[in-house]
Design a protein around this motif. Structure first.
Motif, mmCIF file in Angstrom:
data_model
loop_
_atom_site.group_PDB
_atom_site.id
_atom_site.type_symbol
_atom_site.label_atom_id
_atom_site.label_comp_id
_atom_site.label_asym_id
_atom_site.label_seq_id
_atom_site.Cartn_x
_atom_site.Cartn_y
_atom_site.Cartn_z
ATOM 1 N N LEU A 222 0.804 -1.130 -0.028
ATOM 2 C CA LEU A 222 -0.113 -0.013 -0.009
ATOM 3 C C LEU A 222 0.991 1.478 0.038
ATOM 4 C CD1 LEU A 222 -2.700 -1.047 2.488
ATOM 5 C CD2 LEU A 222 -3.237 -0.704 0.091
ATOM 6 N N LEU A 223 1.945 1.260 0.676
ATOM 7 C CA LEU A 223 2.917 2.282 0.953
ATOM 8 C C LEU A 223 3.585 2.617 -0.365
ATOM 9 C CD1 LEU A 223 4.340 1.767 4.462
ATOM 10 C CD2 LEU A 223 2.936 3.680 3.737
ATOM 11 N N VAL A 230 9.881 2.057 1.008
ATOM 12 C CA VAL A 230 9.759 1.433 2.261
ATOM 13 C C VAL A 230 10.805 0.921 2.671
ATOM 14 C CG1 VAL A 230 8.233 -0.306 3.218
ATOM 15 C CG2 VAL A 230 7.225 1.134 1.503
ATOM 16 N N SER A 231 11.097 0.851 3.989
ATOM 17 C CA SER A 231 12.156 0.041 4.675
ATOM 18 C C SER A 231 11.322 -1.230 5.430
ATOM 19 C CB SER A 231 13.023 0.659 5.612
ATOM 20 O OG SER A 231 13.597 1.812 4.772
ATOM 21 N N ASP A 232 11.611 -2.337 5.217
ATOM 22 C CA ASP A 232 10.757 -3.655 5.714
ATOM 23 C C ASP A 232 11.781 -3.934 6.893
ATOM 24 O OD1 ASP A 232 9.911 -5.833 6.971
ATOM 25 O OD2 ASP A 232 9.516 -6.648 4.811
ATOM 26 N N LEU A 233 11.571 -3.647 8.144
ATOM 27 C CA LEU A 233 12.439 -3.630 9.329
ATOM 28 C C LEU A 233 11.896 -5.097 10.091
ATOM 29 C CD1 LEU A 233 13.311 -0.132 10.101
ATOM 30 C CD2 LEU A 233 14.447 -1.768 8.716
ATOM 31 N N SER A 314 -6.172 -3.344 9.805
ATOM 32 C CA SER A 314 -5.242 -2.774 9.525
ATOM 33 C C SER A 314 -5.393 -2.017 8.067
ATOM 34 C CB SER A 314 -4.023 -3.892 9.270
ATOM 35 O OG SER A 314 -2.750 -3.412 9.891
ATOM 36 N N PHE A 315 -5.887 -2.681 7.183
ATOM 37 C CA PHE A 315 -6.254 -2.202 5.957
ATOM 38 C C PHE A 315 -7.243 -0.968 5.902
ATOM 39 C CE2 PHE A 315 -8.505 -2.428 1.884
ATOM 40 C CZ PHE A 315 -7.683 -2.690 0.984
ATOM 41 N N VAL A 316 -8.408 -1.011 6.644
ATOM 42 C CA VAL A 316 -9.259 -0.017 6.617
ATOM 43 C C VAL A 316 -8.615 1.331 7.354
ATOM 44 C CG1 VAL A 316 -11.440 0.603 7.596
ATOM 45 C CG2 VAL A 316 -11.122 -1.410 6.442
ATOM 46 N N LEU A 415 -8.104 3.681 -2.985
ATOM 47 C CA LEU A 415 -7.392 3.928 -1.408
ATOM 48 C C LEU A 415 -6.099 4.339 -1.806
ATOM 49 C CD1 LEU A 415 -9.415 1.087 0.282
ATOM 50 C CD2 LEU A 415 -9.829 3.463 0.057
ATOM 51 N N VAL A 416 -5.458 3.927 -2.760
ATOM 52 C CA VAL A 416 -4.108 4.355 -3.098
ATOM 53 C C VAL A 416 -3.864 5.148 -4.286
ATOM 54 C CG1 VAL A 416 -3.096 2.198 -1.728
ATOM 55 C CG2 VAL A 416 -3.920 1.970 -4.379
#
Ligand code: AMP
Ligand code: MG
Length: 416
Positions: A222-223, A230-233, A314-316, A415-416
């Motif tokens: 989504l980001l 995006v940094s996936d940490l 989380s999505f909404v 939404l995006v």
């Protein structure tokens, strides 16, 4: 990085209405600094930093909208058809000679109008006589089938607004104006974590009471669709010290720290405690279903958002909290989510005072678009997001829905 005050997300009410959350975000978050010159090929889905005024008119020159015959409107036949000699020919890409009175010129779509000519007959509307002349019918209006220079955008006029999130058509407009680069806001950098002792990465060893992390993949996608870096940490244990080190560390080099899970009632304490030394955390009890509380925090001046762990919640909440924060950080003009009216094919009862989102599929019926509700409602059901194509938005005032009622529908794509 944008520096926020620790109390910037404070909110006095008991339940946070969705519109108030969006308004508060718009008021408190300012765009990150940083503008870069970017080639048009890389400009899609980025945010324009400054207003763009047209350096040239569009179209660049007056030209024909059709294949046909150009003439001066002073020569237009009024009462009866009239024959004209064809004095020349002008194709797209070549310059035209001026037109002589009482003649026509063969012309093609996109070709420049001969000087003096201002009207074009479509070739389908004319006839030809034995002497090679064209016979033009009476009744065409002056200026027909001609695209005047600047009719689309006048030279010097506002072509694109500052804060415009660029879609392919906006990039096309800049290209049509002859530009090769645009001044764009830099991308927003977001650090994403999942939290919870029960969460493991796909592919990692899993105990019987553990589940695979899905939120990180959904949130990262989504980001990215919103244009973020995006940094996936990874995944954080439910442990105050570990959270504190990881969340504080993530503020370095990021404009937003985003987590999911671990902030529902009772659980937020260690998230709050882990942030307390470096900033603050408030819980927004959103008047939204599926939703649950959203944690809004500030860590050393950097915004922190903790979304609920259930994938649908989380999505909404991403759409109503994270999306406006990203747009605000990116300096983009707000893009309010507008639900389109469709018919419900279902019955539904809800609590007054909170907004509910029902996962639904839009089908076209003989009476127009109809929203079909997904049969189950659990906030953990990923299939419900995969097998539907949007959300029916039921406003705070609604208490029940009956089949045939008009309801608002938000496609996921919006939404995006
Ligand atoms: P929580 O918000 O931590 O109370 O979590 C609510 C529900 O979401 C629980 O069933 C969690 O196991 C689940 N959950 C939390 N994080 C994730 C995640 N990253 N991926 C999938 N499910 C999750
Ligand atoms: Mg949890």
């Amino acid at each position: 990085m944008a520096q926020l005050s620790d109390d910037c997300f404070a909110f006095g009410g008991a339940l946070m209405p969705v519109d108030e959350a969006v308004a508060l975000i718009a008021a408190r978050i300012s765009p990150v600094a940083g503008v870069e010159r970017v080639a048009l090929h890389d400009a899609d889905n980025r945010v324009l930093a400054h207003a763009l005024h047209a350096p040239l008119p569009l179209p660049l020159f007056s030209n024909s909208a059709v294949d046909g015959y150009a003439l001066r409107s002073a020569d237009l036949p009024h009462d009866a058809a009239r024959a004209f000699p064809v004095a020349g020919r002008v194709q797209a890409g070549s310059a035209a000679a001026p037109i002589a009175p009482d003649t026509v010129m063969r012309i093609f779509t996109g070709a420049p109008m001969p000087q003096g000519a201002d009207t074009v007959f479509m070739q389908e509307d004319v006839e030809h006589d034995a002497d090679g002349r064209v016979i033009l019918p009476a009744g065409l209006r002056a200026g027909a089938n001609m695209r005047p220079a600047g009719e689309d955008i006048a030279q010097g006029a506002l072509a694109l607004q500052a804060g415009q999130r660029l879609r392919p058509q906006h990039v096309a407009l800049a290209a049509a104006l002859g530009l090769t680069h645009l001044d764009l806001r830099r991308r927003i950098r977001v650090a994403v974590f999942s939290t919870g002792n029960e969460v493991v990465a796909p592919g990692a060893p899993r105990d019987s009471a553990q589940l695979y992390d899905s939120n990180r993949f959904m949130l990262a996608g989504l980001l990215r669709r919103l244009g973020c870096d995006v940094s996936d940490l990874g995944i954080l244990r439910d442990d105050r010290a570990a959270l504190s080190v990881a969340l504080e560390g993530a503020t370095q080099g990021h404009d937003l720290v985003l987590t999911s899970g671990g902030v529902s009632t009772g659980e937020e304490d260690h998230v709050r405690a882990s942030i307390e030394a470096a900033g603050s955390l408030v819980l927004w009890r959103m008047a939204i279903k599926p939703g649950r509380p959203v944690a809004m925090g500030v860590i050393y001046g950097t915004p922190f958002i903790g979304l609920p762990g259930n994938p649908v919640a989380s999505f909404v909440t991403f759409a109503y909290v994270v999306r406006p924060v990203i747009l605000a950080l990116a300096g983009a003009s707000p893009e309010p989510l507008v639900a389109l009216p469709v018919r419900a094919d279902f019955s539904y009862k809800k609590k007054k005072g909170r907004r509910e989102y029902v996962r639904a599929s839009l089908k076209i019926s003989t009476e127009g678009p109809v929203a079909q509700k997904f049969p189950r409602e659990g906030a953990g059901l990923l299939s419900s997001l995969c097998e539907t194509n949007g959300l029916v938005e039921l406003g705070e005032d609604i208490e029940r829905v009956a089949p045939g009622d008009s309801v608002g529908f938000l496609p996921y794509a919006a939404l995006v």
